[in-house]
Scaffold this motif. Structure first.
Motif, PDB file in Angstrom:
ATOM      1  N   VAL A  17       0.829  -1.207   0.000  1.00  0.00           N
ATOM      2  CA  VAL A  17       0.000   0.000   0.000  1.00  0.00           C
ATOM      3  C   VAL A  17       0.863   1.256   0.000  1.00  0.00           C
ATOM      4  CG1 VAL A  17      -1.594   1.373   1.398  1.00  0.00           C
ATOM      5  CG2 VAL A  17      -2.038  -1.053   1.025  1.00  0.00           C
ATOM      6  N   ARG A  18       1.851   1.320   0.894  1.00  0.00           N
ATOM      7  CA  ARG A  18       2.666   2.525   1.011  1.00  0.00           C
ATOM      8  C   ARG A  18       3.551   2.743  -0.210  1.00  0.00           C
ATOM      9  NH1 ARG A  18       7.969   2.475   1.246  1.00  0.00           N
ATOM     10  NH2 ARG A  18       8.088   4.091   2.837  1.00  0.00           N
ATOM     11  N   THR A  19       3.735   1.690  -1.022  1.00  0.00           N
ATOM     12  CA  THR A  19       4.535   1.829  -2.241  1.00  0.00           C
ATOM     13  C   THR A  19       3.656   2.066  -3.470  1.00  0.00           C
ATOM     14  OG1 THR A  19       6.235   0.370  -1.326  1.00  0.00           O
ATOM     15  CG2 THR A  19       6.253   0.723  -3.707  1.00  0.00           C
ATOM     16  N   ILE A  20       2.722   1.165  -3.679  1.00  0.00           N
ATOM     17  CA  ILE A  20       1.914   1.195  -4.905  1.00  0.00           C
ATOM     18  C   ILE A  20       1.025   2.427  -4.978  1.00  0.00           C
ATOM     19  CG2 ILE A  20       0.059   0.002  -6.134  1.00  0.00           C
ATOM     20  CD1 ILE A  20       1.278  -2.613  -4.817  1.00  0.00           C
ATOM     21  N   TRP A  21       0.458   2.839  -3.846  1.00  0.00           N
ATOM     22  CA  TRP A  21      -0.494   3.941  -3.890  1.00  0.00           C
ATOM     23  C   TRP A  21       0.175   5.312  -3.979  1.00  0.00           C
ATOM     24  CZ3 TRP A  21      -5.627   3.551  -4.773  1.00  0.00           C
ATOM     25  CH2 TRP A  21      -6.147   2.253  -4.731  1.00  0.00           C
ATOM     26  N   ILE A  22       1.498   5.343  -3.995  1.00  0.00           N
ATOM     27  CA  ILE A  22       2.187   6.615  -4.269  1.00  0.00           C
ATOM     28  C   ILE A  22       1.789   7.114  -5.653  1.00  0.00           C
ATOM     29  CG2 ILE A  22       4.449   7.604  -4.819  1.00  0.00           C
ATOM     30  CD1 ILE A  22       5.600   6.024  -2.478  1.00  0.00           C
ATOM     31  N   HIS A  23       1.773   6.193  -6.617  1.00  0.00           N
ATOM     32  CA  HIS A  23       1.307   6.576  -7.959  1.00  0.00           C
ATOM     33  C   HIS A  23      -0.150   6.149  -8.188  1.00  0.00           C
ATOM     34  CE1 HIS A  23       2.712   2.380  -8.551  1.00  0.00           C
ATOM     35  NE2 HIS A  23       1.692   2.303  -9.384  1.00  0.00           N
ATOM     36  N   GLY A  24      -0.558   5.076  -7.465  1.00  0.00           N
ATOM     37  CA  GLY A  24      -1.880   4.507  -7.717  1.00  0.00           C
ATOM     38  C   GLY A  24      -3.039   5.368  -7.271  1.00  0.00           C
ATOM     39  N   THR A  25      -2.818   6.252  -6.302  1.00  0.00           N
ATOM     40  CA  THR A  25      -3.915   7.102  -5.827  1.00  0.00           C
ATOM     41  C   THR A  25      -4.471   7.942  -6.967  1.00  0.00           C
ATOM     42  OG1 THR A  25      -2.919   7.219  -3.630  1.00  0.00           O
ATOM     43  CG2 THR A  25      -4.565   8.883  -4.170  1.00  0.00           C
ATOM     44  N   ILE A  26      -3.591   8.639  -7.670  1.00  0.00           N
ATOM     45  CA  ILE A  26      -4.044   9.434  -8.808  1.00  0.00           C
ATOM     46  C   ILE A  26      -4.454   8.532  -9.958  1.00  0.00           C
ATOM     47  CG2 ILE A  26      -3.306  11.079 -10.579  1.00  0.00           C
ATOM     48  CD1 ILE A  26      -1.650  12.495  -8.491  1.00  0.00           C
ATOM     49  N   GLU A  27      -3.648   7.533 -10.254  1.00  0.00           N
ATOM     50  CA  GLU A  27      -3.897   6.653 -11.397  1.00  0.00           C
ATOM     51  C   GLU A  27      -5.259   5.993 -11.319  1.00  0.00           C
ATOM     52  OE1 GLU A  27      -0.707   3.948 -13.058  1.00  0.00           O
ATOM     53  OE2 GLU A  27      -1.987   2.502 -12.026  1.00  0.00           O
ATOM     54  N   PRO A  43      -3.382  15.627 -17.623  1.00  0.00           N
ATOM     55  CA  PRO A  43      -2.339  16.120 -16.700  1.00  0.00           C
ATOM     56  C   PRO A  43      -2.180  15.236 -15.466  1.00  0.00           C
ATOM     57  CG  PRO A  43      -3.753  17.921 -17.422  1.00  0.00           C
ATOM     58  CD  PRO A  43      -4.409  16.656 -17.871  1.00  0.00           C
ATOM     59  N   PHE A  44      -3.276  14.665 -14.975  1.00  0.00           N
ATOM     60  CA  PHE A  44      -3.191  13.793 -13.808  1.00  0.00           C
ATOM     61  C   PHE A  44      -2.450  12.500 -14.141  1.00  0.00           C
ATOM     62  CE2 PHE A  44      -6.699  16.571 -12.683  1.00  0.00           C
ATOM     63  CZ  PHE A  44      -6.478  16.798 -11.328  1.00  0.00           C
ATOM     64  N   LEU A  73      -5.940  16.186  -3.812  1.00  0.00           N
ATOM     65  CA  LEU A  73      -5.948  16.889  -5.096  1.00  0.00           C
ATOM     66  C   LEU A  73      -7.060  16.379  -5.996  1.00  0.00           C
ATOM     67  CD1 LEU A  73      -4.660  18.803  -7.198  1.00  0.00           C
ATOM     68  CD2 LEU A  73      -3.131  16.911  -7.823  1.00  0.00           C
ATOM     69  N   VAL A  74      -7.174  15.065  -6.111  1.00  0.00           N
ATOM     70  CA  VAL A  74      -8.192  14.480  -6.993  1.00  0.00           C
ATOM     71  C   VAL A  74      -9.598  14.805  -6.487  1.00  0.00           C
ATOM     72  CG1 VAL A  74      -9.139  12.330  -7.875  1.00  0.00           C
ATOM     73  CG2 VAL A  74      -6.672  12.634  -7.787  1.00  0.00           C
ATOM     74  N   LEU A  75      -9.829  14.651  -5.184  1.00  0.00           N
ATOM     75  CA  LEU A  75     -11.154  14.939  -4.635  1.00  0.00           C
ATOM     76  C   LEU A  75     -11.502  16.419  -4.766  1.00  0.00           C
ATOM     77  CD1 LEU A  75     -11.201  12.750  -1.388  1.00  0.00           C
ATOM     78  CD2 LEU A  75     -12.397  12.337  -3.552  1.00  0.00           C
ATOM     79  N   PHE A  76     -10.521  17.280  -4.561  1.00  0.00           N
ATOM     80  CA  PHE A  76     -10.782  18.710  -4.689  1.00  0.00           C
ATOM     81  C   PHE A  76     -11.196  19.054  -6.119  1.00  0.00           C
ATOM     82  CE2 PHE A  76      -9.129  22.820  -6.135  1.00  0.00           C
ATOM     83  CZ  PHE A  76      -9.887  23.673  -5.352  1.00  0.00           C
ATOM     84  N   TYR A  77     -10.425  18.560  -7.094  1.00  0.00           N
ATOM     85  CA  TYR A  77     -10.658  18.994  -8.472  1.00  0.00           C
ATOM     86  C   TYR A  77     -11.938  18.399  -9.063  1.00  0.00           C
ATOM     87  CZ  TYR A  77      -9.814  20.331 -13.278  1.00  0.00           C
ATOM     88  OH  TYR A  77      -9.930  20.889 -14.530  1.00  0.00           O
ATOM     89  N   TYR A  78     -12.236  17.156  -8.740  1.00  0.00           N
ATOM     90  CA  TYR A  78     -13.370  16.499  -9.388  1.00  0.00           C
ATOM     91  C   TYR A  78     -14.646  16.469  -8.545  1.00  0.00           C
ATOM     92  CZ  TYR A  78     -10.382  14.959 -13.197  1.00  0.00           C
ATOM     93  OH  TYR A  78      -9.540  14.935 -14.293  1.00  0.00           O
TER      94      TYR A  78
END
Length: 329
Positions: free
Chosen positions: A212-222, A268-269, A301-306
């Motif tokens: 979780v602490r590794t994959i979701w660094i990029h996976g949260t936005i992805e 951009p995301f 960031l994602v929750l704010f923008y969308y």
């Protein structure tokens, strides 16, 4: 004010405006803009007091036609690219919050299904992720570096490859919306089941937190932006299934246009997610607090923008419009 009274007071102006649009009878662009402003004021009023009514559908159609006529030949501002992302798209995206929520719920459901299937059937993970990937990961675990897969490729090569692949998945989720949204749901299902089985695999090996602490660094936005892209496909599907007061073809074309804007907003995301995966995720030695900070900031960031920003712009616009309408009883 009762709807019948509202219509009676304004229908003559609406009909003159509609006739002028059809016959190009307006004397100047300024006159068109003034009439458009009046109609949008009435539209905001109807959205507030007569939701779901024929009056609301009529005014929405009239305002859309006027907007197209105003901006069809308008010279684009040099700042249009910026205002698209900061104003135009977020304001429009407010009306697709239900599709976004549906995409999220379906994705979450199939993540759970993937996890449950992996727990119930030992061969399920291999059938989803493939023998080669599972065997490689098992070797990495044996070598005390379970996340070594993110170090196999060069930074720039991984960044470009992942970004292009994510955009491809987003486009598929959008385009498959032409199958009444069912194709989009299939794309969501595929990716969600893969994620669920993937996370359960690491949980079973006692490495859930490490993954979780590794994959979701990029996976949260992805992952969340793939859900947004799926929302675009559902918008297309809605245009086909529920045309409202438009013809089915017109509704479909409008759905394609709106869905394409949503997909464009994700690019951009995806670039940021690709950068994280190519350059940051591989830094598995980083402290937990830094990984958590990146993940939490990405989610915010994602929750704010969308979600939150479109709601804010909608309320702001609605309040301004309602305040300009004379108070009547």
């Amino acid at each position: 004010m009762r709807e019948a009274t509202f219509v009676k007071q304004n229908k003559d102006n609406w009909q003159r405006f509609e006739s002028a649009l059809q016959n190009n009878a307006l004397e100047s662009p300024g006159e068109l803009s003034n009439l458009y402003l009046e109609v949008t004021d009435h539209l905001s009023y109807a959205q507030t007091f007569y939701p779901g009514s024929n009056t609301l559908h009529y005014l929405n159609s009239l305002a859309s036609r006027a907007h197209q006529k105003i901006y069809r030949n308008k010279k684009e501002s040099k700042n249009r690219f910026i205002t698209f992302f900061t104003e135009e798209f977020p304001r429009e995206f407010y009306q697709y919050q239900k599709q976004l929520l549906l995409a999220f719920l379906v994705f979450a459901l199939f993540v759970a299904a993937g996890s449950f299937s992996a727990a119930s059937d030992g061969a399920f993970v291999r059938s989803i992720l493939g023998d080669a990937y599972v065997n490689m990961t098992l070797d990495n675990i044996a070598n005390n570096d379970p996340m070594a897969v993110y170090k196999k490729m060069g930074e720039m090569e991984m960044f470009l490859g992942i970004t292009i692949n994510n955009v491809r998945v987003a486009l598929m989720a959008f385009v498959f919306g032409i199958f009444a949204g069912v194709g989009t749901l299939y794309i969501i299902m595929q990716n969600a089941i893969m994620l669920g089985s993937f996370q359960y695999f690491f949980y079973e090996k006692g490495l859930l937190w490490e993954s979780v602490r590794t994959i979701w660094i990029h996976g949260t936005i992805e992952i969340f932006v793939i859900i947004v892209a799926a929302c675009a496909g559902l918008v297309v599907g809605k245009g086909i299934l529920f045309p409202g007061t438009y013809s089915r073809l017109t509704s479909f074309v409008n759905g394609i246009k709106s869905g394409l804007k949503i997909v464009i907003s994700t690019i951009p995301f995806f670039v940021v997610a690709g950068f994280f995966e190519g350059f940051v995720t591989r830094q598995t030695q980083m402290p937990d607090w830094l990984a958590i900070l990146i993940i939490a900031s990405s989610l915010a960031l994602v929750l704010f923008y969308y979600v939150f920003y479109p709601i804010y712009l909608h309320r702001k616009t609605n309040n301004v419009s309602i305040n300009r309408i004379p108070k009547t009883t």
